[in-house]
Write a protein that holds these residues in place. Structure first.
Motif, mmCIF file in Angstrom:
data_model
loop_
_atom_site.group_PDB
_atom_site.id
_atom_site.type_symbol
_atom_site.label_atom_id
_atom_site.label_comp_id
_atom_site.label_asym_id
_atom_site.label_seq_id
_atom_site.Cartn_x
_atom_site.Cartn_y
_atom_site.Cartn_z
ATOM 1 N N CYS A 1 -8.106 84.480 91.635
ATOM 2 C CA CYS A 1 -7.967 85.904 91.962
ATOM 3 C C CYS A 1 -7.413 86.080 93.374
ATOM 4 N N ILE B 1 1.439 89.751 88.787
ATOM 5 C CA ILE B 1 0.491 90.816 88.443
ATOM 6 C C ILE B 1 -0.176 90.516 87.107
ATOM 7 N N TYR B 2 0.600 90.081 86.138
ATOM 8 C CA TYR B 2 0.064 89.752 84.819
ATOM 9 C C TYR B 2 -0.976 88.643 84.922
ATOM 10 N N ASN B 3 -0.652 87.573 85.644
ATOM 11 C CA ASN B 3 -1.586 86.455 85.796
ATOM 12 C C ASN B 3 -2.830 86.867 86.576
ATOM 13 N N CYS B 4 -2.639 87.664 87.620
ATOM 14 C CA CYS B 4 -3.772 88.100 88.432
ATOM 15 C C CYS B 4 -4.720 88.962 87.599
ATOM 16 N N TYR B 5 -4.185 89.800 86.747
ATOM 17 C CA TYR B 5 -5.020 90.624 85.866
ATOM 18 C C TYR B 5 -5.957 89.745 85.040
ATOM 19 N N HIS B 6 -5.404 88.681 84.491
ATOM 20 C CA HIS B 6 -6.222 87.806 83.651
ATOM 21 C C HIS B 6 -7.254 87.036 84.470
ATOM 22 N N LEU C 1 -8.653 88.166 87.209
ATOM 23 C CA LEU C 1 -9.688 89.151 87.526
ATOM 24 C C LEU C 1 -10.599 89.417 86.331
ATOM 25 N N ASN C 2 -10.015 89.500 85.153
ATOM 26 C CA ASN C 2 -10.791 89.712 83.945
ATOM 27 C C ASN C 2 -11.741 88.533 83.696
#
Length: 55
Positions: free
Chosen positions: A42, A21-26, A28-29
């Motif tokens: 993503c 989740i942490y990696n996916c957030y970045h 996506l950002n």
């Protein structure tokens, strides 16, 4: 002092889903800021989270 604090309040264990989740957030950002070169990351991150949650 930090060692004494950690002995009384142990850090949580390694959670692979939390890392996804942490990696996916970045990803996506970065996709939002810099464009389609981050789309593959993503999609991979979202797929991994989906598989972990709905397995």
């Amino acid at each position: 002092m930090r060692t004494a604090f950690i002995k009384r309040n142990p850090l949580p264990g390694h959670d692979p889903l939390k890392c996804q989740i942490y990696n996916c957030y970045h990803y996506l950002n970065h996709y939002n800021l810099f464009g389609s070169s981050y789309l593959d990351g993503c999609e991979q991150g979202l797929r991994a989270i989906h598989e972990a949650v709905y397995r």
